[in-house]
Scaffold this active site. Structure first.
Site, PDB file in Angstrom:
ATOM      1  N   HIS A 199       0.832  -1.207   0.000  1.00  0.00           N
ATOM      2  CA  HIS A 199       0.000   0.000   0.000  1.00  0.00           C
ATOM      3  C   HIS A 199       0.872   1.265   0.000  1.00  0.00           C
ATOM      4  O   HIS A 199       0.612   2.212  -0.740  1.00  0.00           O
ATOM      5  CB  HIS A 199      -0.881   0.041   1.256  1.00  0.00           C
ATOM      6  CG  HIS A 199      -1.886  -1.058   1.367  1.00  0.00           C
ATOM      7  ND1 HIS A 199      -1.836  -2.004   2.359  1.00  0.00           N
ATOM      8  CD2 HIS A 199      -2.996  -1.348   0.626  1.00  0.00           C
ATOM      9  CE1 HIS A 199      -2.857  -2.845   2.234  1.00  0.00           C
ATOM     10  NE2 HIS A 199      -3.575  -2.474   1.183  1.00  0.00           N
TER      11      HIS A 199
ATOM     12  N   GLN B 209     -18.206  -6.019  -1.628  1.00  0.00           N
ATOM     13  CA  GLN B 209     -17.303  -6.808  -2.465  1.00  0.00           C
ATOM     14  C   GLN B 209     -16.916  -8.134  -1.832  1.00  0.00           C
ATOM     15  O   GLN B 209     -16.149  -8.895  -2.413  1.00  0.00           O
ATOM     16  CB  GLN B 209     -16.066  -5.998  -2.842  1.00  0.00           C
ATOM     17  CG  GLN B 209     -15.043  -5.821  -1.736  1.00  0.00           C
ATOM     18  CD  GLN B 209     -13.925  -4.890  -2.188  1.00  0.00           C
ATOM     19  OE1 GLN B 209     -14.126  -3.710  -2.413  1.00  0.00           O
ATOM     20  NE2 GLN B 209     -12.741  -5.437  -2.366  1.00  0.00           N
TER      21      GLN B 209
ATOM     22  N   VAL C 176       4.579  -5.591  -4.564  1.00  0.00           N
ATOM     23  CA  VAL C 176       5.622  -5.585  -3.537  1.00  0.00           C
ATOM     24  C   VAL C 176       5.566  -6.932  -2.809  1.00  0.00           C
ATOM     25  O   VAL C 176       4.489  -7.383  -2.402  1.00  0.00           O
ATOM     26  CB  VAL C 176       5.429  -4.419  -2.555  1.00  0.00           C
ATOM     27  CG1 VAL C 176       6.486  -4.452  -1.451  1.00  0.00           C
ATOM     28  CG2 VAL C 176       5.473  -3.090  -3.305  1.00  0.00           C
TER      29      VAL C 176
HETATM   30  P1  AMP Z   1      -6.533  -3.668  -0.621  1.00  0.00           P
HETATM   31  O1  AMP Z   1      -6.360  -2.871   0.641  1.00  0.00           O
HETATM   32  O2  AMP Z   1      -6.111  -5.075  -0.504  1.00  0.00           O
HETATM   33  O3  AMP Z   1      -7.865  -3.455  -1.254  1.00  0.00           O
HETATM   34  O4  AMP Z   1      -5.481  -3.025  -1.631  1.00  0.00           O
HETATM   35  C1  AMP Z   1      -5.485  -1.666  -1.936  1.00  0.00           C
HETATM   36  C2  AMP Z   1      -4.589  -1.429  -3.120  1.00  0.00           C
HETATM   37  O5  AMP Z   1      -3.250  -1.830  -2.791  1.00  0.00           O
HETATM   38  C3  AMP Z   1      -5.008  -2.221  -4.351  1.00  0.00           C
HETATM   39  O6  AMP Z   1      -4.838  -1.413  -5.504  1.00  0.00           O
HETATM   40  C4  AMP Z   1      -4.048  -3.369  -4.329  1.00  0.00           C
HETATM   41  O7  AMP Z   1      -3.811  -3.925  -5.600  1.00  0.00           O
HETATM   42  C5  AMP Z   1      -2.798  -2.729  -3.790  1.00  0.00           C
HETATM   43  N1  AMP Z   1      -1.922  -3.735  -3.206  1.00  0.00           N
HETATM   44  C6  AMP Z   1      -2.241  -4.671  -2.277  1.00  0.00           C
HETATM   45  N2  AMP Z   1      -1.195  -5.472  -2.031  1.00  0.00           N
HETATM   46  C7  AMP Z   1      -0.174  -5.039  -2.831  1.00  0.00           C
HETATM   47  C8  AMP Z   1       1.170  -5.462  -3.053  1.00  0.00           C
HETATM   48  N3  AMP Z   1       1.699  -6.501  -2.407  1.00  0.00           N
HETATM   49  N4  AMP Z   1       1.908  -4.780  -3.956  1.00  0.00           N
HETATM   50  C9  AMP Z   1       1.377  -3.742  -4.630  1.00  0.00           C
HETATM   51  N5  AMP Z   1       0.121  -3.298  -4.471  1.00  0.00           N
HETATM   52  C10 AMP Z   1      -0.650  -3.926  -3.587  1.00  0.00           C
END
Ligand code: AMP
Length: 261
Positions: A16, A40, A156
């Site tokens: 994030h 979702q 990441v």
């Molecule tokens: P989430 O909180 O899981 O909904 O993720 C929020 C945003 O962070 C989304 O655009 C995800 O794709 C991105 N994200 C989550 N994990 C990673 C990661 N390991 N590397 C890059 N972006 C991430």
């Protein structure tokens, strides 16, 4: 002036933060939302167990350049009259995650569209970790928010290869070890890509997964635009996507595979 926007569901980690840093670098101001979006989640148990850690999140964000954090309540986001975005996703929501998580992507685009309308960002940042989500949001934004630029950010990973995810917090130490099978399968496919037959490299990866402690839902090589399954080497770039359960935690990961030269 320009505004960068990073939507998240909190339980923040360095994945994030990489999005936040990029949004801050590329815009005059950057705003982060934290909202565990109920619509979702296809399983209530996953929604209830989803990690939440507001205090730690805010403290993490305070050492970034983010100008503001938006933490709306479900009431605020869903008591606005328009509670379900009717939008044709051209079948992009019927494959991969869509097959296993009914209604998931309609929930995602409903909330992301609400955020885009409310915040009116110049650019919005999404991780390639959720590859299908990124493709679907691109399509929605092209149609409904044509001036907004969607920026894709690299995955990441932890030092040992596991893709960072809020859900990783739910893994026990032994499950954390077992979860490495996902990234290892993807790395082995990438290492052998175009060096062995397509069937043997995918078949070997599936065999390894099926004899592991993880429960495989799918491993597919897809076209990055149509998200359709490929059954042989394409000339273009493609993506290996995986979803598997480790204990009662569902994990996803993917890796980009190069075009032929
Ligand atoms: P989430 O909180 O899981 O909904 O993720 C929020 C945003 O962070 C989304 O655009 C995800 O794709 C991105 N994200 C989550 N994990 C990673 C990661 N390991 N590397 C890059 N972006 C991430």
């Amino acid at each position: 002036s320009t505004l960068g926007f990073v939507p998240t569901m909190g339980a923040l980690h360095q994945g994030h933060i990489s999005l936040v840093n990029r949004a801050c670098e590329e815009n005059d101001r950057c705003i982060v939302s934290i909202f565990v979006n109920p619509t979702q989640f296809n399983q209530n148990e996953d929604f209830v167990k989803y990690p939440r850690n507001e205090e730690a999140d805010i403290s993490m964000l305070s050492s970034t350049g983010a100008a503001a954090v938006f933490l709306p309540s479900a009431d605020e986001m869903y008591n606005t009259g328009q509670n379900h975005l009717e939008f044709d996703l051209n079948g992009l929501d019927q494959v991969l995650e869509g097959k296993f998580r009914a209604g998931h992507f309609q929930g995602v685009i409903t909330i992301v569209d609400k955020f885009f309308s409310l915040i009116q960002p110049t650019k919005a940042y999404f991780g390639l970790k959720d590859f299908q989500q990124l493709v679907i949001i691109r399509l929605m934004a092209e149609k409904l928010h044509p001036n907004l630029k969607i920026v894709a950010c690299p995955i990441v990973r932890e030092a040992d290869g596991l893709a960072m995810s809020s859900r990783n917090q739910r893994l026990s130490p032994i499950e954390r070890q077992r979860s490495l099978i996902l990234s290892e399968a993807l790395f082995s496919i990438k290492d052998r890509w175009r060096k062995d037959s397509f069937d043997s490299i995918i078949g070997d990866a599936v065999k390894k997964l099926e004899s592991s402690a993880a429960r495989l839902e799918y491993l597919e090589i897809i076209d990055p635009e149509t998200l359709q399954t490929l059954n042989d080497y394409p000339e273009t770039e493609s993506v290996a996507c995986i979803a598997a359960w480790v204990g009662d935690v569902r994990l996803i990961d993917n890796i980009i595979l190069p075009a032929s030269i």
